[in-house]
Design a protein around this motif. Structure first.
Motif, mmCIF file in Angstrom:
data_model
loop_
_atom_site.group_PDB
_atom_site.id
_atom_site.type_symbol
_atom_site.label_atom_id
_atom_site.label_comp_id
_atom_site.label_asym_id
_atom_site.label_seq_id
_atom_site.Cartn_x
_atom_site.Cartn_y
_atom_site.Cartn_z
ATOM 1 N N SER A 117 4.311 0.751 -13.391
ATOM 2 C CA SER A 117 5.335 -0.232 -13.085
ATOM 3 C C SER A 117 5.503 -1.147 -14.296
ATOM 4 N N ARG B 149 13.307 -10.720 0.373
ATOM 5 C CA ARG B 149 12.240 -9.905 0.944
ATOM 6 C C ARG B 149 12.006 -10.278 2.413
ATOM 7 N N CYS C 163 4.462 -2.931 -1.849
ATOM 8 C CA CYS C 163 5.438 -2.035 -1.223
ATOM 9 C C CYS C 163 5.781 -2.399 0.231
ATOM 10 N N HIS D 297 13.708 -13.726 -4.772
ATOM 11 C CA HIS D 297 12.975 -12.551 -4.306
ATOM 12 C C HIS D 297 12.427 -12.776 -2.898
ATOM 13 N N HIS E 150 5.362 -8.190 -4.822
ATOM 14 C CA HIS E 150 6.219 -6.996 -4.744
ATOM 15 C C HIS E 150 5.524 -5.828 -4.039
#
Ligand code: HEM
Length: 408
Positions: A288, A92, A348, A88, A346
């Motif tokens: 979520s 990212r 935004c 991730h 995570h």
């Protein structure tokens, strides 16, 4: 430690999902806060308390894999949103390195786009505007398509695909067989479209984000073809289906609070805290999910390893243990660390862009629309429970003025 099965929590969750409650799900979210963490009949866990949601968003013992039985996509082919470290973080980094510089210095351009959209409706006398179709939807769509390098002529095709696909984010048991089949068709069309777009850019790169992702400077960070397509799809969907609801929900709040509308007209600085309050009070992304990688003790109970976790962002945003007068719309609220953009690793990626678009659009509406009023209150809402917002937002006005003030 006791864990209790909680039929009421299951029923409360079902109520939030039901379309008949879409215009005002908040009383149902409020009732969820009686128990901050509850087990649902399907074995998943519902988390509604602000602190508990924050804790889980930041807890490395949670995974972004929602354990959705319908998601048969191999892990490597899932988007950033569903990935865990270390992959991730690597992904990212590439996305933010290419995305953030491209949105810096965009405010003037956003101001021009908003002005152009409203100019099409300038009227010296009474008229009507659908704030969703005429402003809230086309603004972020144009911006994300420009950023990514989606040709203007493809926008309508892509827009309809995005609409069909977002329904897929809602829990599967709220969808019919036909809807699920339709979703598969839309997914197939998206893959086909994105692969065509990538092939065109590969032979003819530009300075857009897609070309940037494709030819990223650090060769260790170059995305493989599948991740490139998936990332592109995520950014396009996020750019189509979220900010529209922020602008529409913000317009609704303004028209329901004429004193706030009047303040914004003369004090554009109000736009910054006001948009934060919309993100808290009426968040475009209502919930979520995560899963537990270990047993997690929280709020006097234990979420067992392997459980699905449903994070009710919209409930946490109205938690009275965190926010004073949580149900009240306070446009200049201080200490407003809402959950509207999530939190933790995570958080935004598009938050800065979405904020800027909403601040500029709402300020322009406040300045240029004279004596606006909602034609329907509440307006009709879209089917989606997670990315929630009005389908249409007709607003009648006495006059729509030309833009006299330079964009900020
Ligand atoms: C008002 C508009 C928006 C809202 C309310 C919103 C909300 C959110 C939320 C709540 C998350 C976290 C989800 C989670 O933790 O499970 C998220 C993640 C994300 N958002 Fe947004 N978003 C908005 C606009 C955008 C835009 C315009 C873009 C980009 C074009 C974008 C790109 C992303 C991406 C790439 C992620 C995943 C980040 C990661 O997994 O590391 N969002 N957004």
């Amino acid at each position: 430690m006791t864990t209790s099965t909680a039929p009421p929590a299951t029923e409360q969750f079902a109520r939030v999902l039901r379309h008949e409650h879409r215009a005002d799900p908040y009383p149902h979210y409020a009732r969820m806060l009686d128990r901050r963490v509850s087990r649902l009949d399907d074995g998943s866990w519902l988390v509604s308390g602000y602190q508990e949601i924050r804790q889980l968003l930041h807890d490395p013992r949670t995974s972004a894999d929602r354990l959705d039985p319908q998601n048969t996509t191999p892990k490597a082919a899932r988007s950033l949103l569903l990935q865990d470290p270390p992959f991730h973080d690597q992904l990212r980094r590439v996305v933010t390195q290419e995305f953030i510089p491209r949105i810096m210095g965009m405010r003037d351009h956003l101001g021009e786009l908003v002005a152009r959209l409203l100019d099409a409706h300038i009227s010296a006398g009474p008229g009507e505007l659908d704030v969703v179709a005429d402003l809230a939807y086309p603004l972020p769509v144009t911006v994300i398509c420009e950023l990514l390098g989606v040709p203007t002529e493809d926008e309508p095709l892509f827009g309809s695909l995005a609409r069909r696909l977002t329904r897929g984010l809602d829990p599967v048991d709220t969808q019919t067989e036909e809807e699920l089949r339709e979703l598969d068709r839309a997914r197939g069309e998206l893959v086909h479209y994105l692969e065509g777009l990538i092939a065109r850019r590969r032979s003819d790169p530009g300075d857009d984000l897609l070309s940037g992702l494709m030819f990223h400077q650090d060769p260790d960070d170059v995305l493989d073809p599948v991740q490139l397509r998936v990332t592109l799809g995520l950014l396009l969907i996020a750019g189509h289906e979220t900010t529209v609801n922020l602008i529409a929900n913000g317009t609704l709040a303004l028209l329901r609070h004429p004193d706030v509308l009047a303040r914004l007209r003369t004090d554009p600085d109000l736009a910054t805290p006001l948009v934060e309050e919309v993100l808290r009070h009426d968040p475009p992304v209502q919930m979520s999910g995560r899963s537990a990688l270990a047993d997690i003790d929280i709020a006097g109970t234990t979420i067992p390893r392997g459980s699905r976790i449903r994070l009710m962002l919209a409930a946490g945003n109205r938690d009275a243990t965190r926010f004073d007068y949580p149900g009240r719309f306070v446009p200049d609220r201080r200490d407003n660390a809402h959950l509207g953009f999530g939190g933790g690793i995570h958080y935004c990626v598009g938050a800065t862009l979405a904020r800027a678009e909403a601040q500029i659009a709402l300020t322009a509406l406040a300045r240029r629309l004279q004596e606006p009023r909602l034609v329907d209150d509440p307006p009709p809402y879209r089917e989606n429970a997670i990315l929630r917002g009005p389908e249409r937002l007709p607003v009648a006005f006495a006059r729509l003025d030309p833009d006299h003030t330079p964009a900020r």
